[in-house]
Design a protein around this motif. Sequence first.
Motif, PDB file in Angstrom:
ATOM      1  N   MET A   1      25.473  96.097   1.140  1.00 28.90           N
ATOM      2  CA  MET A   1      26.267  96.335  -0.072  1.00 28.90           C
ATOM      3  C   MET A   1      27.596  96.990   0.292  1.00 28.90           C
ATOM      4  O   MET A   1      27.704  97.679   1.311  1.00 28.90           O
TER       5      MET A   1
ATOM      6  N   CYS B   1      27.777  89.427  -1.249  1.00 30.32           N
ATOM      7  CA  CYS B   1      27.042  90.719  -1.207  1.00 30.32           C
ATOM      8  C   CYS B   1      25.628  90.560  -1.749  1.00 30.32           C
ATOM      9  O   CYS B   1      24.661  91.072  -1.164  1.00 30.32           O
ATOM     10  N   PHE B   2      25.502  89.865  -2.873  1.00 29.03           N
ATOM     11  CA  PHE B   2      24.170  89.662  -3.452  1.00 29.03           C
ATOM     12  C   PHE B   2      23.284  88.854  -2.509  1.00 29.03           C
ATOM     13  O   PHE B   2      22.092  89.158  -2.354  1.00 29.03           O
TER      14      PHE B   2
ATOM     15  N   PHE C   1      22.201  91.084   0.330  1.00 31.86           N
ATOM     16  CA  PHE C   1      21.211  92.062  -0.148  1.00 31.86           C
ATOM     17  C   PHE C   1      19.854  91.389  -0.350  1.00 31.86           C
ATOM     18  O   PHE C   1      18.811  91.932   0.060  1.00 31.86           O
TER      19      PHE C   1
ATOM     20  N   TYR D   1      23.418  99.523  -5.933  1.00 36.26           N
ATOM     21  CA  TYR D   1      23.099  98.164  -6.377  1.00 36.26           C
ATOM     22  C   TYR D   1      23.323  98.020  -7.877  1.00 36.26           C
ATOM     23  O   TYR D   1      23.793  96.980  -8.353  1.00 36.26           O
TER      24      TYR D   1
ATOM     25  N   TYR E   1      25.625  95.335  -9.635  1.00 33.48           N
ATOM     26  CA  TYR E   1      24.969  94.445 -10.605  1.00 33.48           C
ATOM     27  C   TYR E   1      25.712  94.445 -11.937  1.00 33.48           C
ATOM     28  O   TYR E   1      26.007  93.389 -12.525  1.00 33.48           O
TER      29      TYR E   1
ATOM     30  N   PRO F   1      18.161  96.051 -11.287  1.00 31.59           N
ATOM     31  CA  PRO F   1      17.991  97.417 -10.755  1.00 31.59           C
ATOM     32  C   PRO F   1      16.611  97.998 -11.051  1.00 31.59           C
ATOM     33  O   PRO F   1      16.021  98.665 -10.187  1.00 31.59           O
TER      34      PRO F   1
END
Length: 630
Positions: free
Chosen positions: A502, A518-519, A522, A559, A563, A585
């Motif tokens: 992240m 990034c997602f 992750f 996160y 998000y 989350p």
Amino acid sequence: MRTPFFSSSKSSSPSSHNSSSSSTSRHNFCDNFCESLMEETIENAESIIKKWDLDASSTSTSTFYNRVANLFRDNPLEAKNLLNAVNDLQHAMQFVIKDSSNSKLLVKAHNLMQIAIKRLQKEFYTILSGSRYFLDPETISSRSSKSFEDEVHEDNNDIQTKVSEVVLDDLKSIADCMIKAGYGKECVKIYKFNRKSVINETLYYLGIEKLSSSEIRKMDWELLEIKIKNWLSSVKIAVITLLHSERILCDYVFSASDNIRKTCFSEIAKDGALILFTFPEMVTKYKKLSLEKMFRVLDLYDAVCDLWVELEMILDLESTAIVKSQAMTSLVKLGDVARAMLLEFEMAVQKDSSKAVPGGGIHPLTRYVMNYLVFLSDYSGAISKVIVESPMLLKMLPESCNLSPTSSDGNGDSPSSAVFVRLAWLVLVLLCKLDGKAQLYKDVGLSYLFLANNLNYVVLKVRDSNLKLLLGSDWILKHEMKVKEYMSKYERMGWDKVVTSMPENLTNEISSIKAKDCFNKFNLSFEEVYRKQSSWVIPDPKLRDHIKISLSSKIVPIYRVLYEMYQGELVRNGTGMESIVRFAPDDLQNYFSDLFHGASISDSSMGWSGSSSPSVWTSTSTSSSSSQGR
């Protein structure tokens, strides 16, 4: 002038004849008076003694008196008269024998003395054999703590104490009389026969039996352990109540002669006491004293140590020194065996070659060693006496093990310091062994989790047992910090890939393409780590909750920002949310809550590979960990 008349020096004057005649007359008068007095004394003694002649014929007037089974109980006044008659007779005999050893009076007095002593022997035996209930050890022992004057003011309902007092005084009166009359041996013979049987019978009912070394060696451990437990429950009674009371009784009854009371007690108590204190030594010769049997050895050691003051007090005679010597021999042998077994325990830990456990949980070796040390800490008194260890041993281990215990009292030579060093050393041996096992894991993060779990188990065991008093709060604090250090390293090594996936700084906006990347990163890293760690375990609930909170605080907030910032933009751009944003989350919180329970791991499947099986300790530690969540 008249000349006076002087008689010749060779001639006797009338006055000198009168003086000599008067002196002879007075001497004859004295002899006649004393002889008459002695005759009267013997006749008076005869009138009393003949009534209690055990050999009198059936037609004798003494037959009625002989029907009295217990003279001192049934007619104490007559008993007192008999004792006085014997004492008077003895004085008369001493006077007569000075004048003529062949006197008819002396022969008559001697015959009367034989009759009286025979009766006193019978009475002495009757009192001893018929009054065992009133001469029981507890009554005698309690009586020694207070004087007769104290007892007079006690509750009159205490019949046993009163009767005991009367019995004791009767026995003492007879013993005093017989010793003064020169018949002490006859009195002692009766006493020893009776009281030695009391000691032997009491030891038998206590379960103390005479066993040979060969019998001990051939016994099954289960049977020998029963005998050890019985000895442990009986030895205090045998010493403090039985032997102590016999010493009190013997000293009181034969107080008229120091030599008699000392030799009498020794001959009564020595054999039984030797049987009592030979048993611990024979246990040390058992064919196979495995590690878990060490605690029975320490039980025996503690029991003898605890009774040493009493033994010194009761067996303070030269004639009973052999018993103290045997007790000391047993202590020495028990100490030697305990030291050897402790060394064997240490070597078993060092030689252990068992594999690391799946999931980084608590190793059976850790449970075994710590349960063993917890039991050992209950014997800190015995351990302080049998352990003589040098702190220099600590320098032999690597510095990475990070332990350098010091005495809490600042005295490196004190028993507490010796116990600290020895126990700290054993814990250190375990931790270094665990350090080696941690290196068997391919995943570094799992290695640190394993070390954290096992050190945490060690700390909890120390904190919740007597080990806390022996190792001290500084030791606990130091190792609690070490647990945190391991957990910190576990977090960094195990979850760094997820954290770095992240953005470090979300204050500046990033492009949707960057956000999507990034997602994706992750998702991949979290799934990989989660899948790998789903079988990892943290048995201690507090430690487990702590690491969940810590991980969640490092990952979820960042996160959540990511998000919330880019979820809407990805939707507006027509990007499929399901393929990019796989975790909400709140979902992450749920995933973290499911971590570290791992698969069920059976301790019995992780066998101890040392010289001795830890089955007893494994079962103990398993039930303990189940109830305490560790």
